[in-house]
Design a protein around this motif. Structure first.
Motif, PDB file in Angstrom:
ATOM      1  N   SER A 345       0.811  -1.217   0.000  1.00 57.05           N
ATOM      2  CA  SER A 345       0.000   0.000   0.000  1.00 57.05           C
ATOM      3  C   SER A 345       0.844   1.267   0.000  1.00 57.05           C
ATOM      4  CB  SER A 345      -0.958  -0.002   1.195  1.00 57.05           C
ATOM      5  OG  SER A 345      -0.238  -0.142   2.410  1.00 57.05           O
ATOM      6  N   SER A 346       2.049   1.195   0.561  1.00 58.62           N
ATOM      7  CA  SER A 346       2.936   2.360   0.540  1.00 58.62           C
ATOM      8  C   SER A 346       4.366   1.927   0.819  1.00 58.62           C
ATOM      9  CB  SER A 346       2.498   3.412   1.572  1.00 58.62           C
ATOM     10  OG  SER A 346       2.623   2.912   2.896  1.00 58.62           O
ATOM     11  N   ILE A 347       5.286   2.732   0.339  1.00 60.20           N
ATOM     12  CA  ILE A 347       6.716   2.526   0.592  1.00 60.20           C
ATOM     13  C   ILE A 347       7.332   3.894   0.862  1.00 60.20           C
ATOM     14  CG2 ILE A 347       8.908   1.650  -0.286  1.00 60.20           C
ATOM     15  CD1 ILE A 347       7.477  -0.171  -2.138  1.00 60.20           C
ATOM     16  N   PHE A 348       8.143   3.983   1.914  1.00 56.86           N
ATOM     17  CA  PHE A 348       8.765   5.279   2.203  1.00 56.86           C
ATOM     18  C   PHE A 348      10.203   5.118   2.675  1.00 56.86           C
ATOM     19  CE2 PHE A 348       5.860   4.068   5.674  1.00 56.86           C
ATOM     20  CZ  PHE A 348       6.746   3.896   6.734  1.00 56.86           C
ATOM     21  N   SER A 349      11.000   6.095   2.296  1.00 57.47           N
ATOM     22  CA  SER A 349      12.395   6.158   2.718  1.00 57.47           C
ATOM     23  C   SER A 349      12.481   6.877   4.059  1.00 57.47           C
ATOM     24  CB  SER A 349      13.222   6.898   1.666  1.00 57.47           C
ATOM     25  OG  SER A 349      14.568   7.017   2.080  1.00 57.47           O
ATOM     26  N   LEU A 350      13.496   6.541   4.854  1.00 55.38           N
ATOM     27  CA  LEU A 350      13.577   7.024   6.229  1.00 55.38           C
ATOM     28  C   LEU A 350      14.508   8.219   6.420  1.00 55.38           C
ATOM     29  CD1 LEU A 350      13.658   3.588   8.059  1.00 55.38           C
ATOM     30  CD2 LEU A 350      11.676   4.994   7.476  1.00 55.38           C
ATOM     31  N   GLY A 351      15.322   8.538   5.433  1.00 52.24           N
ATOM     32  CA  GLY A 351      16.201   9.680   5.583  1.00 52.24           C
ATOM     33  C   GLY A 351      17.363   9.408   6.523  1.00 52.24           C
ATOM     34  N   THR A 352      17.799  10.451   7.225  1.00 55.07           N
ATOM     35  CA  THR A 352      18.987  10.328   8.075  1.00 55.07           C
ATOM     36  C   THR A 352      18.714  10.827   9.489  1.00 55.07           C
ATOM     37  OG1 THR A 352      19.800  12.519   7.404  1.00 55.07           O
ATOM     38  CG2 THR A 352      20.568  10.613   6.128  1.00 55.07           C
ATOM     39  N   THR A 353      19.549  10.380  10.388  1.00 58.37           N
ATOM     40  CA  THR A 353      19.563  10.869  11.758  1.00 58.37           C
ATOM     41  C   THR A 353      20.850  11.644  11.983  1.00 58.37           C
ATOM     42  OG1 THR A 353      19.496  10.221  14.111  1.00 58.37           O
ATOM     43  CG2 THR A 353      20.623   8.722  12.611  1.00 58.37           C
TER      44      THR A 353
END
Length: 528
Positions: A345-353
């Motif tokens: 249903s969805s896919i997302f990237s998490l970026g950085t910390t």
């Protein structure tokens, strides 16, 4: 997993297992700077690496140590110390040579044990441990009645079923080998059917970068310990999770294309994309399953590291059995699956910390440098209300994979809503917490630090906890999830063995168990 250099004499596994429930076998990783000929430890280095303070009282010729809530007065030249007001006999005298104070490893252990106890507000303690006869333990799952534990034995190609009714008398009931299915069988994950009658074991069959061998899901009858059904899976399956209603098993098909000779993966040139598979069981009957394969496309996911090679890693399923979440670790991405439609249903990237960290292997533990890193989560879990995802951000790519200064692995846990918005980041809490009790592995500072491997979420006696496995610090950290968007740290407990890989709440009991991979040990943590 590679062995870590130990800077102090560490108890053998036999000694650890016989040490008793509250005698935590802390391993003081960060006290190495130098040792005298008789293996005594430089006191100042050890205390400062634990983020404590030490001052010298020349009038009494004693060292005054402050470690959080722990205060120690240590007169030099005697075999006595005062720890939190209690006079304590030491195994040997401290001494000064060329202006440097030395203590024995056992003296330092007394101090670190007190630091662990003072930090531990979890309500749990390590009450038992069990050494697997095979020397293998990676993932554990319990039967619904909480009386038996299934443990994967990885490249042994087997699972063992243990009687855990009495944690002080754990024993192996049966070891089930899958070499009759494949002479290259490697068990990567396991779970138990809702009715408790069957174990579900995920098996790799010798896949490499040149061998595209498909995996298997083996169904084991827990009455006869015989494999009674198999389902063909994709190449290189990894994690499995079973929905609480028992109707769907979701399996991450990683297909990591490992070059065994070089012991590495050529991600840019990978040719076989992994996928996510759902095995749906009619009426919850695991002998009547239908397999659905879900290809994973990352072409439109901004921030995916290697979009042609999704690398699904770990699976979690929501409490209402409607939604699955899968980490795509190397891509720093999470995929959400609708189990009713069997579609992504969805896919997302998490970026950085971004936070402070120790980035140098120099024998000095200090969190003063700036870290920017991709999260790259391994383990994942839903919050008890199903509204959030918690991730254990281990990292898996090279420490500077793209030569851009962005590291692999957040060294933390994070909380996300189901649309991919980050609502919590523990930043350097875990590295600092492990350092304060002498467990931080400074030799791993340039590369993932404490290495947060896995986590599980469960409600025990009315309190919802996240239990988090720190693989390189050999510890389980506990968080209170009364507010799942803002976890409250409660403390940590060392594992009996090394490198906790799996963490599981035993069904129906106030017990968590870690599977400690490097030593093949099971550590049991019970509510006090």
């Amino acid at each position: 997993m590679k062995k870590r250099n130990q800077w102090l004499a560490v108890l053998s596994i036999t000694a650890i297992l016989g040490a008793g429930a509250t005698n935590y076998a802390s391993m003081v990783h960060a006290a190495s700077a130098s040792e005298s000929a008789n293996n005594h430890v430089v006191l100042r280095t050890a205390i400062q690496n634990m983020q404590g303070t030490i001052t010298w009282d020349s009038s009494s010729r004693s060292a005054d140590i402050q470690l959080g809530e722990v205060r120690v007065q240590l007169p030099v030249g005697t075999a006595i110390a005062t720890i939190n007001g209690v006079q304590t006999q030491l195994d040997s005298k401290s001494y000064v040579t060329k202006g440097t104070t030395y203590v024995s490893p056992q003296t330092l252990k007394l101090i670190t044990d007190q630091a662990i106890l003072s930090q531990n507000k979890t309500g749990f303690e390590q009450t038992a441990a069990f050494q697997m006869p095979s020397g293998k333990a990676e993932i554990a799952a319990s039967t619904p009645d909480g009386q038996r534990l299934l443990v994967t034995e990885a490249d042994n190609g087997s699972i063992s079923i243990l009687d855990i009714a009495d944690l002080n008398k754990v024993n192996v009931l049966k070891t089930v080998s899958f070499h009759d299915l494949s002479d290259k069988a490697e068990v990567t994950s396991v779970t138990v059917s809702k009715d408790g009658k069957y174990g579900l074991a995920v098996i790799r069959t010798g896949d490499t970068d040149t061998e595209a061998n498909k995996g298997l899901l083996a169904i084991v009858d827990l009455a006869t310990y015989k494999t009674v059904k198999t389902y063909e899976l994709g190449i290189g399956p990894d994690s499995i999770a079973l929905s609480p209603d028992g109707l769907h098993a979701v399996i991450a098909i990683e297909d990591e294309e490992l070059n065994k000779a070089a012991d590495e993966i050529d991600y840019p040139n990978a040719k076989r994309p992994g996928s996510i598979m759902i095995v749906s069981f009619a009426g919850g009957n695991v002998l009547e399953g239908e397999v659905t394969n879900l290809p994973v496309s990352l072409e439109d996911v901004s921030g995916a590291s290697y979009p042609h090679d999704p690398q699904p890693e770990y699976v979690a399923i929501s409490p209402d059995s409607k939604t699955a979440a899968v980490t795509l670790q190397e891509n720093n991405v999470i995929a959400i699956i609708d189990l009713q439609t069997k579609q992504i249903s969805s896919i997302f990237s998490l970026g950085t910390t971004s936070h402070q960290a120790d980035l140098n292997d120099d024998g000095v533990v200090q969190f003063t440098e700036s870290l920017t890193a991709r999260y790259e989560p391994d383990g994942i879990a839903f919050s008890a209300d199903g509204k959030y995802l918690l991730t254990a951000n281990e990292g898996d790519l090279g420490k500077d994979e793209f030569d851009d200064g962005v590291k692999a692995g957040g060294r933390n846990i994070a909380v996300w809503d189901l649309q991919g918005k980050r609502v919590y980041d523990s930043k350097n809490l875990i590295d600092e917490a492990t350092a304060k009790v002498g467990l931080y592995p400074d030799d791993r500072s340039p590369n993932k630090g404490s290495e947060v491997e896995n986590l599980t979420v469960s409600t025990v006696d009315g309190t919802t906890y996240a239990a988090v496995a720190s693989e390189r610090a050999d510890a389980i950290l506990f968080f209170d999830l009364a507010d799942p968007s803002n976890p409250a740290y409660l403390g940590l407990i060392p594992t009996a063995g090394e490198s906790p890989e799996g963490i599981h709440r035993v069904n129906g009991r106030s017990v968590f168990v870690s599977a400690d991979e490097s030593t093949g040990t099971l550590s049991f943590f019970e509510k006090k």
